[in-house]
Design a protein around this motif. Structure first.
Motif, mmCIF file in Angstrom:
data_model
loop_
_atom_site.group_PDB
_atom_site.id
_atom_site.type_symbol
_atom_site.label_atom_id
_atom_site.label_comp_id
_atom_site.label_asym_id
_atom_site.label_seq_id
_atom_site.Cartn_x
_atom_site.Cartn_y
_atom_site.Cartn_z
ATOM 1 N N PHE A 2 0.917 -1.163 -0.051
ATOM 2 C CA PHE A 2 0.087 0.010 -0.138
ATOM 3 C C PHE A 2 0.946 1.401 0.213
ATOM 4 N N GLN A 3 0.072 2.310 -0.408
ATOM 5 C CA GLN A 3 0.846 3.788 -0.557
ATOM 6 C C GLN A 3 0.528 4.634 0.880
ATOM 7 N N LEU A 4 1.517 5.532 0.905
ATOM 8 C CA LEU A 4 0.887 6.535 2.033
ATOM 9 C C LEU A 4 -0.339 7.238 1.458
ATOM 10 N N THR A 5 -0.615 7.466 0.162
ATOM 11 C CA THR A 5 -1.768 8.434 -0.053
ATOM 12 C C THR A 5 -3.009 7.540 0.387
ATOM 13 N N GLN A 6 -2.982 6.444 0.470
ATOM 14 C CA GLN A 6 -4.213 5.229 0.671
ATOM 15 C C GLN A 6 -4.225 5.231 1.980
#
Length: 300
Positions: A2-6
């Motif tokens: 997963f990404q920090l944006t998520q």
């Protein structure tokens, strides 16, 4: 992965418990926000949010994941700020060694100066003897050191930042305590507590060398490495000792300090040491501040 944006999207929804308000707080529309949450749940492999009509609530897994997500976001922000500070010469951390004697001479005032003039610089202190500090500077374990004068090393530079005279420490009931100013000759035959020639070589050589030059031979009854240990024996009446003037700040009730007569040039120094040719931006800024605040004292 997963990404920090998520994670930011998930934390916003978990905080607002409403997709519309969360989207507004993130300055985005609701469909892409919903998509980011779906991608995150797919990556994690569990349902994090339950949607029922217009309401949203965290699942048990979502409650656990929220704490971890908030911690990851905090650490990512801290890492970003640390990286940005590293590009500045007036912000960041500096590891500085100091000998114990500096703690009751100049170190408290020095740290107060740093807090005032370089508020974004954090000084990490390491209490170490001079030889250990020089070794640590060479190995890049510390950037700066407050030390006694030492034998020149190819990788190290230093500058005097503090100088003080020697004084005589005597037990309060000792006959010498009744004299306002003590000639060195008065130490002839006196029970004497001396600095250790191996562990406090600089102080030992200054004191023993001056006594030899004056032809004075006290009776050495103990040799110790640290000023506070020497004063404890003076306090107990074991003998007298020649110590740096700042030792009076240790405040032993049974110890009296007296100036020495004809003691011109009989003084002791502290030096600031650093790695020659080192490229530590923040450390260089701190070093220049210290040298400006404590310019090399004139030699008598």
């Amino acid at each position: 992965m997963f990404q920090l944006t998520q994670l930011r999207c998930f934390v916003a929804v978990a905080t607002e418990l409403h997709f519309g308000r969360a989207a507004a707080s993130l300055n985005m529309t609701q469909p892409p926000l919903t998509r980011q949450i779906q991608l995150l749940e797919h990556e994690v492999g569990v349902l994090l949010l339950e949607r029922a009509g217009g309401s949203v609530r965290l699942t048990p897994a979502g409650e656990v994941f929220l704490r971890e997500a908030e911690d990851i976001l905090r650490r990512s922000q801290a890492a970003t700020l640390a990286a940005r500070r590293a590009m500045r010469a007036d912000a960041g951390s500096v590891t500085m060694g100091f000998i114990p004697a500096a703690s009751f001479t100049m170190l408290p005032q020095l740290l107060a100066t740093v807090r005032t003039q370089l508020p974004d610089v954090q000084v990490m202190l390491r209490e170490m003897q001079t030889a250990d500090q020089i070794e640590a500077i060479g190995a890049d374990r510390i950037e700066l050191g407050i030390v006694r004068p030492f034998a020149p090393r190819s990788f190290t530079e230093s500058a005097a930042i503090f100088r003080e005279p020697f004084v005589l420490a005597v037990p309060a009931e000792h006959p010498l305590a009744q004299i306002e100013s003590i000639p060195l000759g008065a130490l002839e035959g006196q029970a004497f507590i001396e600095f250790c020639p191996s562990e406090s070589r600089y102080l030992y050589e200054l004191v023993a060398g001056r006594l030899r030059a004056e032809g004075v031979a006290p009776e050495v009854v103990q040799t110790l490495s640290h000023t506070h240990s020497i004063l404890s024996l003076v306090d107990a009446g074991v003998g007298v000792a020649v110590v740096p003037h700042s030792a009076h700040r240790l405040r032993y009730a049974g110890v009296v300090f007296r100036p020495l007569q004809d003691a011109g040039g009989f003084d002791v120094e502290l030096h600031l040491a650093w790695r020659r040719g080192g490229r530590h931006g923040v450390a260089d800024t701190l070093r220049m501040l210290i040298q400006q605040a404590y310019p090399a004292p004139a030699r008598p």
